[in-house]
Design a protein around this motif. Structure first.
Motif, PDB file in Angstrom:
ATOM      1  N   ALA A  16      45.709  30.887  36.547  1.00  0.00           N
ATOM      2  CA  ALA A  16      46.851  31.753  36.241  1.00  0.00           C
ATOM      3  C   ALA A  16      47.427  31.419  34.877  1.00  0.00           C
ATOM      4  O   ALA A  16      47.763  32.316  34.091  1.00  0.00           O
ATOM      5  N   ALA A  17      47.545  30.135  34.568  1.00  0.00           N
ATOM      6  CA  ALA A  17      48.076  29.727  33.272  1.00  0.00           C
ATOM      7  C   ALA A  17      47.209  30.257  32.139  1.00  0.00           C
ATOM      8  O   ALA A  17      47.723  30.774  31.134  1.00  0.00           O
ATOM      9  N   ALA A  18      45.901  30.132  32.290  1.00  0.00           N
ATOM     10  CA  ALA A  18      44.980  30.622  31.259  1.00  0.00           C
ATOM     11  C   ALA A  18      45.062  32.139  31.128  1.00  0.00           C
ATOM     12  O   ALA A  18      45.011  32.686  30.017  1.00  0.00           O
ATOM     13  N   THR A  19      45.221  32.834  32.242  1.00  0.00           N
ATOM     14  CA  THR A  19      45.296  34.300  32.220  1.00  0.00           C
ATOM     15  C   THR A  19      46.598  34.771  31.590  1.00  0.00           C
ATOM     16  O   THR A  19      46.600  35.691  30.761  1.00  0.00           O
ATOM     17  N   PHE A  20      47.710  34.148  31.967  1.00  0.00           N
ATOM     18  CA  PHE A  20      48.990  34.493  31.346  1.00  0.00           C
ATOM     19  C   PHE A  20      48.947  34.253  29.843  1.00  0.00           C
ATOM     20  O   PHE A  20      49.478  35.034  29.056  1.00  0.00           O
ATOM     21  N   GLY A  24      49.187  37.676  28.383  1.00  0.00           N
ATOM     22  CA  GLY A  24      50.632  37.831  28.385  1.00  0.00           C
ATOM     23  C   GLY A  24      51.128  38.060  29.801  1.00  0.00           C
ATOM     24  O   GLY A  24      50.430  38.661  30.632  1.00  0.00           O
ATOM     25  N   PHE A  25      52.340  37.593  30.090  1.00  0.00           N
ATOM     26  CA  PHE A  25      52.857  37.690  31.453  1.00  0.00           C
ATOM     27  C   PHE A  25      52.974  39.134  31.922  1.00  0.00           C
ATOM     28  O   PHE A  25      52.521  39.486  33.017  1.00  0.00           O
ATOM     29  N   GLU A  26      53.555  39.990  31.100  1.00  0.00           N
ATOM     30  CA  GLU A  26      53.793  41.376  31.514  1.00  0.00           C
ATOM     31  C   GLU A  26      52.496  42.127  31.771  1.00  0.00           C
ATOM     32  O   GLU A  26      52.430  43.003  32.646  1.00  0.00           O
ATOM     33  N   ASN A  27      51.451  41.811  31.010  1.00  0.00           N
ATOM     34  CA  ASN A  27      50.189  42.551  31.125  1.00  0.00           C
ATOM     35  C   ASN A  27      49.263  41.996  32.197  1.00  0.00           C
ATOM     36  O   ASN A  27      48.241  42.602  32.509  1.00  0.00           O
ATOM     37  N   THR A  28      49.599  40.841  32.741  1.00  0.00           N
ATOM     38  CA  THR A  28      48.752  40.221  33.753  1.00  0.00           C
ATOM     39  C   THR A  28      49.131  40.710  35.139  1.00  0.00           C
ATOM     40  O   THR A  28      50.306  40.762  35.491  1.00  0.00           O
ATOM     41  N   THR A  29      48.129  41.073  35.915  1.00  0.00           N
ATOM     42  CA  THR A  29      48.353  41.450  37.311  1.00  0.00           C
ATOM     43  C   THR A  29      47.762  40.369  38.218  1.00  0.00           C
ATOM     44  O   THR A  29      46.932  39.558  37.786  1.00  0.00           O
ATOM     45  N   GLY A  38      38.069  34.456  42.173  1.00  0.00           N
ATOM     46  CA  GLY A  38      37.119  34.806  43.217  1.00  0.00           C
ATOM     47  C   GLY A  38      37.818  34.823  44.569  1.00  0.00           C
ATOM     48  O   GLY A  38      38.907  34.265  44.718  1.00  0.00           O
ATOM     49  N   GLY A  39      37.228  35.447  45.527  1.00  0.00           N
ATOM     50  CA  GLY A  39      37.857  35.542  46.833  1.00  0.00           C
ATOM     51  C   GLY A  39      38.721  36.779  46.957  1.00  0.00           C
ATOM     52  O   GLY A  39      38.577  37.745  46.192  1.00  0.00           O
ATOM     53  N   SER A  40      39.659  36.741  47.883  1.00  0.00           N
ATOM     54  CA  SER A  40      40.482  37.907  48.178  1.00  0.00           C
ATOM     55  C   SER A  40      41.920  37.680  47.742  1.00  0.00           C
ATOM     56  O   SER A  40      42.351  36.547  47.509  1.00  0.00           O
ATOM     57  N   LYS A  41      42.662  38.796  47.660  1.00  0.00           N
ATOM     58  CA  LYS A  41      44.069  38.700  47.310  1.00  0.00           C
ATOM     59  C   LYS A  41      44.861  37.914  48.348  1.00  0.00           C
ATOM     60  O   LYS A  41      45.845  37.244  48.023  1.00  0.00           O
ATOM     61  N   SER A  50      54.179  36.323  45.181  1.00  0.00           N
ATOM     62  CA  SER A  50      54.413  37.325  44.140  1.00  0.00           C
ATOM     63  C   SER A  50      54.048  36.748  42.778  1.00  0.00           C
ATOM     64  O   SER A  50      53.894  35.530  42.626  1.00  0.00           O
ATOM     65  N   LYS A  51      53.917  37.628  41.796  1.00  0.00           N
ATOM     66  CA  LYS A  51      53.601  37.163  40.443  1.00  0.00           C
ATOM     67  C   LYS A  51      54.738  36.317  39.887  1.00  0.00           C
ATOM     68  O   LYS A  51      54.495  35.338  39.182  1.00  0.00           O
ATOM     69  N   ASP A  52      55.976  36.671  40.205  1.00  0.00           N
ATOM     70  CA  ASP A  52      57.110  35.887  39.721  1.00  0.00           C
ATOM     71  C   ASP A  52      57.087  34.465  40.279  1.00  0.00           C
ATOM     72  O   ASP A  52      57.352  33.500  39.562  1.00  0.00           O
ATOM     73  N   VAL A  53      56.791  34.337  41.559  1.00  0.00           N
ATOM     74  CA  VAL A  53      56.711  33.008  42.172  1.00  0.00           C
ATOM     75  C   VAL A  53      55.574  32.206  41.544  1.00  0.00           C
ATOM     76  O   VAL A  53      55.720  31.012  41.238  1.00  0.00           O
TER      77      VAL A  53
END
Length: 201
Positions: A16-20, A24-29, A38-41, A50-53
């Motif tokens: 998550a850190a690498a993706t943010f 960018g935070f706003e553009n990351t889902t 990998g795996g499921s949501k 949540s993304k905020d958490v």
């Protein structure tokens, strides 16, 4: 010893850190992060609902991992100048690391809407600089630091360490030469000691 659950959580935070940092935070889902893990949501949501958490956890994790090494190196039994130089060098190198800069940027975004910045500050900078405050207060009592407000002195030290390079790095300049970073840290410590060091200490 880490459990599999701990290892999974740590892996999610790293991805998550690498993706943010990249998107960018706003553009990351959350889907972006899941696709890289990998795996499921359902797996990631079982750790972070949540993304905020998730963002708050990433910020706290980054602050702790990147900064704790510097603050934990403070040793009141060693000469003050040596300890501060080691601290300054380690702190500045860690602060200018890409992951840390990304975390700082993310913490500063949307502070009116989220508490990311508050959580980041409490988990890292506030905790760490309180340790510095107590370290300086110890040396004040020992007579190696002039009488002062420990927190104010800690903030002056912070400003000196960050003054030359942090703003440049935050605006996108790549600062990776460790030797040059160390030289900046050493200059900051010398200025600090000229202001706060007791004569003959």
């Amino acid at each position: 010893m880490r459990t599999k659950s701990d290892e999974r959580r740590h892996h999610i935070l790293q991805v998550a850190a690498a993706t943010f940092s990249e998107l960018g935070f706003e553009n990351t889902t959350m889907s972006d992060i899941v696709s890289r893990i990998g795996g499921s949501k359902s797996t990631i949501y079982s750790y972070f609902p949540s993304k905020d958490v998730l963002a708050q956890a990433v910020l706290a994790h980054t602050a702790q991992i990147r900064l704790q090494q510097a603050f934990q190196a403070l040793d009141t039994a060693r000469p003050l100048r040596d300890v501060l130089r080691q601290f300054g060098r380690t702190y500045l190198v860690q602060l200018l690391a890409p992951e840390m800069l990304s975390a700082v940027r993310m913490a500063q975004q949307n502070t009116h809407r989220t508490e990311h910045g508050k959580h980041f500050y409490e988990a890292g900078p506030r905790t760490g600089w309180t340790i510095i405050q107590k370290f300086l207060e110890h040396h004040t009592q020992a007579g190696t630091i002039l009488p002062c407000d420990g927190w104010v002195a800690a903030m002056h030290l912070k400003g000196l360490l960050q003054g030359e390079l942090l703003e440049r790095a935050m605006f996108g300049e790549q600062i990776t030469a460790v030797r040059a970073i160390h030289q900046v840290a050493d200059r900051a410590i010398e200025v600090f000691l000229r202001a706060y060091g007791a004569p003959g200490a």
